[in-house]
Scaffold this active site. Structure first.
Site, PDB file in Angstrom:
ATOM      1  N   ASP A   1       0.850  -1.184   0.000  1.00 25.77           N
ATOM      2  CA  ASP A   1       0.000   0.000   0.000  1.00 25.77           C
ATOM      3  C   ASP A   1       0.892   1.244   0.000  1.00 25.77           C
ATOM      4  O   ASP A   1       2.058   1.183   0.395  1.00 25.77           O
ATOM      5  CB  ASP A   1      -0.903  -0.039   1.240  1.00 25.77           C
ATOM      6  CG  ASP A   1      -1.703   1.228   1.398  1.00 25.77           C
ATOM      7  OD1 ASP A   1      -2.370   1.628   0.415  1.00 25.77           O
ATOM      8  OD2 ASP A   1      -1.672   1.823   2.495  1.00 25.77           O
TER       9      ASP A   1
ATOM     10  N   ASP B   1      -0.281   5.099   0.753  1.00 28.05           N
ATOM     11  CA  ASP B   1      -0.541   6.143   1.749  1.00 28.05           C
ATOM     12  C   ASP B   1      -0.726   5.529   3.137  1.00 28.05           C
ATOM     13  O   ASP B   1      -1.547   4.642   3.343  1.00 28.05           O
ATOM     14  CB  ASP B   1      -1.781   6.942   1.357  1.00 28.05           C
ATOM     15  CG  ASP B   1      -1.654   7.548  -0.039  1.00 28.05           C
ATOM     16  OD1 ASP B   1      -0.514   7.809  -0.467  1.00 28.05           O
ATOM     17  OD2 ASP B   1      -2.688   7.739  -0.697  1.00 28.05           O
TER      18      ASP B   1
END
Ligand SMILES: [Mg+2]
Ligand SMILES: [Zn+2]
Length: 197
Positions: free
Chosen positions: A18, A20
């Site tokens: 991932d 953010d």
């Protein structure tokens, strides 16, 4: 190292990362490359995975495109910026995949239900096609339960990090969503992953 397809080498494995709140600071809708702030350990964490021969593939939901907050070109700029910072530290993300969609978006062409918005699996399937990785030997690392859900959807192991939203996510457990590991941050996730390989 000679790689034989299907022989169970490190390159069969991917770490789906991932963006953010996992690799970089969670700042809401990231609309300018200047707002990118890598965590202090992120470069080391990615380099560890590189050195172990695992593929590192970013998978990120960027509904800000469908919502009209920024364009795909901006997202590409952000990723080029991340790539250059990683390169300075001798680290590399092999592919940057993102979902630009959202069913409640307002930008034509992007306002739709799709298969690539996490926990949908289409971005993982793209990496399978591109690199021949085996999801069952792979990992998903993220700061949201949806990242762990993606891991469960593709048969990978899911690691929740306590950066970004992670610290609040752990107070809101979801039925049927179980992380294989919950760790402080991405460098701890890399260490945990390498112990499983
Ligand atoms: Mg996140
Ligand atoms: Zn999508």
């Amino acid at each position: 190292m000679t790689l034989r397809p299907g022989s169970g080498q490190a390159h069969d494995r991917a770490v789906f990362l991932d963006r953010d709140g996992t690799l970089i600071d969670e700042v809401g809708y990231l609309d300018r490359p200047e707002r990118v702030v890598l965590y202090p350990w992120s470069i080391d964490a990615v380099r560890l995975l590189n050195r172990a021969g695992l593929r590192v593939v970013m998978v990120t939901n960027q509904s800000g495109i469908a919502r009209g907050f920024f364009t795909e070109a901006i997202v590409d700029e952000v990723h080029a910026h991340i790539a250059s910072q990683l390169a300075e530290g001798g680290a590399r993300i092999d592919a940057y995949y993102y979902c630009p969609h959202h069913p409640d978006g307002k930008v034509e062409g992007y306002a739709q239900k799709c298969e690539c918005r996490k926990p949908g699996r289409a971005l993982v399937d793209r990496a399978v096609a591109a690199f021949g990785v085996d999801p069952a030997r792979s990992f998903v690392v993220g700061d949201r339960w949806l990242d762990v859900e993606l891991a469960q959807a593709v048969g990978a192991r899911g690691v929740l990090v306590k950066t970004g939203y992670g610290v609040t996510e752990i107070d809101k457990p979801r039925a049927h969503v179980t992380a294989d590991a919950i760790v402080d941050n991405l460098i701890a996730a890399s260490s945990w992953i390498l112990r499983q390989c």
